[in-house]
Each structure stands twice: as structure tokens, then as C-alpha cells.
Scaffold this motif. Sequence first.
Motif, short mmCIF file in Angstrom:
data_model
loop_
_atom_site.label_atom_id
_atom_site.label_comp_id
_atom_site.label_asym_id
_atom_site.label_seq_id
_atom_site.Cartn_x
_atom_site.Cartn_y
_atom_site.Cartn_z
N THR A 197 -8.38 -10.81 -4.06
CA THR A 197 -8.34 -9.37 -3.82
C THR A 197 -7.03 -8.78 -4.31
O THR A 197 -6.04 -9.48 -4.51
CB THR A 197 -8.50 -9.06 -2.32
OG1 THR A 197 -7.34 -9.54 -1.62
CG2 THR A 197 -9.75 -9.68 -1.76
N THR A 198 -7.05 -7.48 -4.46
CA THR A 198 -5.81 -6.74 -4.68
C THR A 198 -4.88 -7.00 -3.50
O THR A 198 -5.32 -7.06 -2.36
CB THR A 198 -6.12 -5.24 -4.77
OG1 THR A 198 -7.07 -5.01 -5.81
CG2 THR A 198 -4.85 -4.44 -5.03
N TYR A 202 -8.68 -2.89 4.97
CA TYR A 202 -9.14 -2.72 3.59
C TYR A 202 -10.60 -3.13 3.49
O TYR A 202 -11.07 -4.02 4.21
CB TYR A 202 -8.34 -3.61 2.64
CG TYR A 202 -6.94 -3.11 2.36
CD1 TYR A 202 -6.68 -2.29 1.27
CD2 TYR A 202 -5.88 -3.47 3.19
CE1 TYR A 202 -5.40 -1.83 1.00
CE2 TYR A 202 -4.60 -3.02 2.94
CZ TYR A 202 -4.37 -2.20 1.84
OH TYR A 202 -3.10 -1.74 1.58
N TYR A 224 -13.00 -4.50 0.34
CA TYR A 224 -12.96 -4.98 -1.03
C TYR A 224 -14.36 -5.27 -1.54
O TYR A 224 -15.24 -5.69 -0.77
CB TYR A 224 -12.16 -6.28 -1.14
CG TYR A 224 -10.76 -6.24 -0.62
CD1 TYR A 224 -9.71 -5.75 -1.39
CD2 TYR A 224 -10.46 -6.74 0.65
CE1 TYR A 224 -8.40 -5.74 -0.90
CE2 TYR A 224 -9.16 -6.74 1.14
CZ TYR A 224 -8.13 -6.24 0.36
OH TYR A 224 -6.85 -6.24 0.84
N ASP A 238 -15.38 -8.25 -6.67
CA ASP A 238 -14.47 -8.31 -7.80
C ASP A 238 -13.01 -8.26 -7.36
O ASP A 238 -12.10 -8.34 -8.19
CB ASP A 238 -14.75 -7.17 -8.79
CG ASP A 238 -14.61 -5.79 -8.15
OD1 ASP A 238 -14.25 -5.69 -6.97
OD2 ASP A 238 -14.88 -4.79 -8.86
N GLY A 239 -12.80 -8.15 -6.06
CA GLY A 239 -11.46 -8.14 -5.50
C GLY A 239 -10.79 -6.79 -5.46
O GLY A 239 -9.71 -6.64 -4.87
N ARG A 240 -11.41 -5.79 -6.04
CA ARG A 240 -10.79 -4.47 -6.07
C ARG A 240 -10.94 -3.77 -4.72
O ARG A 240 -11.94 -3.93 -4.03
CB ARG A 240 -11.43 -3.61 -7.17
CG ARG A 240 -11.18 -4.15 -8.57
CD ARG A 240 -11.85 -3.26 -9.61
NE ARG A 240 -11.64 -3.77 -10.97
CZ ARG A 240 -12.17 -3.23 -12.05
NH1 ARG A 240 -12.95 -2.16 -11.95
NH2 ARG A 240 -11.93 -3.76 -13.24
N THR A 241 -9.94 -2.99 -4.39
CA THR A 241 -9.98 -2.21 -3.15
C THR A 241 -10.98 -1.09 -3.28
O THR A 241 -10.89 -0.26 -4.19
CB THR A 241 -8.59 -1.63 -2.83
OG1 THR A 241 -7.66 -2.71 -2.66
CG2 THR A 241 -8.64 -0.80 -1.55
N ARG A 242 -11.93 -1.05 -2.37
CA ARG A 242 -12.91 0.02 -2.35
C ARG A 242 -12.49 1.15 -1.40
O ARG A 242 -12.80 2.31 -1.63
CB ARG A 242 -14.28 -0.52 -1.94
CG ARG A 242 -14.85 -1.58 -2.87
CD ARG A 242 -15.36 -0.97 -4.17
NE ARG A 242 -16.39 0.04 -3.91
CZ ARG A 242 -17.67 -0.22 -3.69
NH1 ARG A 242 -18.10 -1.47 -3.71
NH2 ARG A 242 -18.53 0.76 -3.49
N ASN A 276 -2.53 -11.53 -0.14
CA ASN A 276 -3.90 -11.09 -0.42
C ASN A 276 -4.89 -12.11 0.10
O ASN A 276 -4.54 -12.97 0.93
CB ASN A 276 -4.10 -10.80 -1.91
CG ASN A 276 -4.14 -12.06 -2.77
OD1 ASN A 276 -3.76 -13.16 -2.33
ND2 ASN A 276 -4.58 -11.93 -4.01
#
Length: 352
Positions: free
Chosen positions: A41-42, A79, A81, A84-88, A335
Motif C-alpha cells: 500500500t501507499t 485508510y 486501499y 493495487d495499494g493505492r489510497t482510495r 505501510n
Amino acid sequence: MISCFTFITLAGCTVSETEMPVAVRIANATPAVPVTARGETTPVGTGNADAADDPAIWRNPADPAASLIVGTDKKAGLYVYGLDGRTRSFLDAGRVNNVDLRDHVAIGGQDGILVVASDRNAIANAKLALFRLDPATARLTALGKVDGGAGEAYGVCLYRDAATTYAFIVLKDGTINQVALDTAGTTPAGRIVRTLKLGTQSEGCAVDDRTGILYVAEEDVGLWRFDARATGSTTPVKIAAADGRNLVMDAEGVAIAPMGEKDGYVLVSSQGDNAYVAYRLRDDSYVGRFRVVDGAIGGAEETDGIDLMPGDFGPAYPGGLFVAQDGHNGAAAQNFKLAAWDDIVKALGLPD
């Protein structure tokens, strides 16, 4: 001077596990097989601190690759996520330590995804912070807080029987309060129905809804199980000791991999030597140890929280997803690392 620490096998030297230097305890540990992460993740927003802590996985049955991970920054909030590990999304919830979730819970008269975090914004008065997760927007909406008892909130895990959703809130001193949750109305309510107790600092926990068994890690002592039913016994049964061999203290995060009707595995973070230990649910027997090591993506060290869910999570995780907090993420803030359950099963030589 020659000490018992230097030569722990010398006659007349009796050294307890807690007195041994970390290097000695790790040297005595059972070998762990390597696994590499497939994603990460980010980093959380709080840098230069022990901040990331605990993940919870929501599997999207209609589109497994669109599943979500909720993770805590225990200095700041929650958070969400994507795989894809990106923060949503991020929700400023203050000092929330651990997190768990359950799908198909009645929330304000509608079916929803209930997310519950252990809230220690008030150190002396533990709270459970409740949220609704919207799978379409990947956003959390705060529902309110309920009382978790006197003391500092640490761990949390959810349990659902035929009639009620419960939260087990683990306080720092080893007290575990079982709270019956009511989220049907506009404001959530909770009632402590019983109290369990371990002797020292505890945190990670998980419940097997199929069998009604609660698993709790007492950090310097080992892994325990309790009857999770509100009318069940309050006496703990020790599964494994943190003896520096299979399980190296601190014993931290706990997660369950259900298989079939009653079988599967319970995993616990062996934080003291950067490993994870698996035990068989049906008889509490030791299965094996693994580490998430450096590969194309960095490994995971000094892990606090973990979560695990078998099943299809899309092309990258076709057999299931394992998520571990990473306490040392290079030069970046902490992370979460994502590993395929298939890779863990293969590394440990488990049956398919």
C-alpha cells in the motif's frame, strides 16, 4: 566477565525467555520459509513514527479484484486501499489502533459493511468507533462510538452468531470485554455482556464465526483461545507459548484462514523475529513458519496487525490474500504488504 547471557547452556545458569537478549531469542527460533509480497500500500501519512498498525480485508464477491483493505494509522485515522495499494480514501478518526469488519450487517435499517476500530483517543476510557464502508466509493462514514470499558483500547475483532454482532475489545492490560452491538437504529449502541482476562499486555485477536472460538495474542506469553459465545466459559486455553522457538515475543496480530466447515489455520505475528506462525484450527497443532522477505517489493518486519482471507481476489491473488503491517518500510513511512495465500500455502507445504 562470562554471563548466563553469553553461554546460556552453562551449568547453574537459569535464564527465562523474557531475560534473554533479542539476538539469542531469534537465534533459537525455528527456521521460517520465505515468501515475497506481490503488492504494497501507499505509506500512511504519519512519517517517522510507529503509525501503521492493523488491516481488515473486505472481499467484493461480484468483482474480487475490486476488493478493499481498511488500515489504521494509529496516530491519525483510517485508510481504505484498493488491491493495487493505492489510497482510495482517508478518514480522520484520531487514535484508532486495530480494526475489523463484517459484511451484511443491518446498519440503520439497511444491509451494509460494518467497520469497527479500537479507539484510544481517551486513554483511560476505551471506545469502539463504528463506521459504514461504502464499497462503491471506498469511503467510510462515521456512525458513532460505544463504550469499551475502563482502560486503554488496543485490539479489536468482531464475531457474529445467529442473532448478534459482537466486538471483542482487548485492553492494554489483557482485559477483554465482549460488547453486543446494535446498529439497527440511527445511532449505534453497545453493551458489555462479559469480561475475559489474560495476565499481561495483549492486543491481536480474531474470531472464527463458524466455531465460535476467539483467538488472542498475549504479547510476551503466547497465543490463547476462548469460547466466543456470550454464555460460554471465560477460561482461556493456551495454544502456543512465546518460547522463542516457534513463536518469538512479541506475539502480535492474529488472523484466521477458514477451510471447509471447521478446519483451517490461525496465524499469529511472531514480531520478535519478523515471522508469522501457523497453527491448525482443529487441534491447535503447530504447522509452520514463514517470513515476507525482500523481492521486487520489500519485505515486512516487526509486524503488528495482520489479516487473511482465502478465496478469489482476482488475477494477482487467485487463492486468497494475506496483508501484514510493515514496521520498517525503507526510508518511507510504514505501510502494509500484500502476499498471495497461494504462495504461503506452497511455501509451508500445506494441502491445497
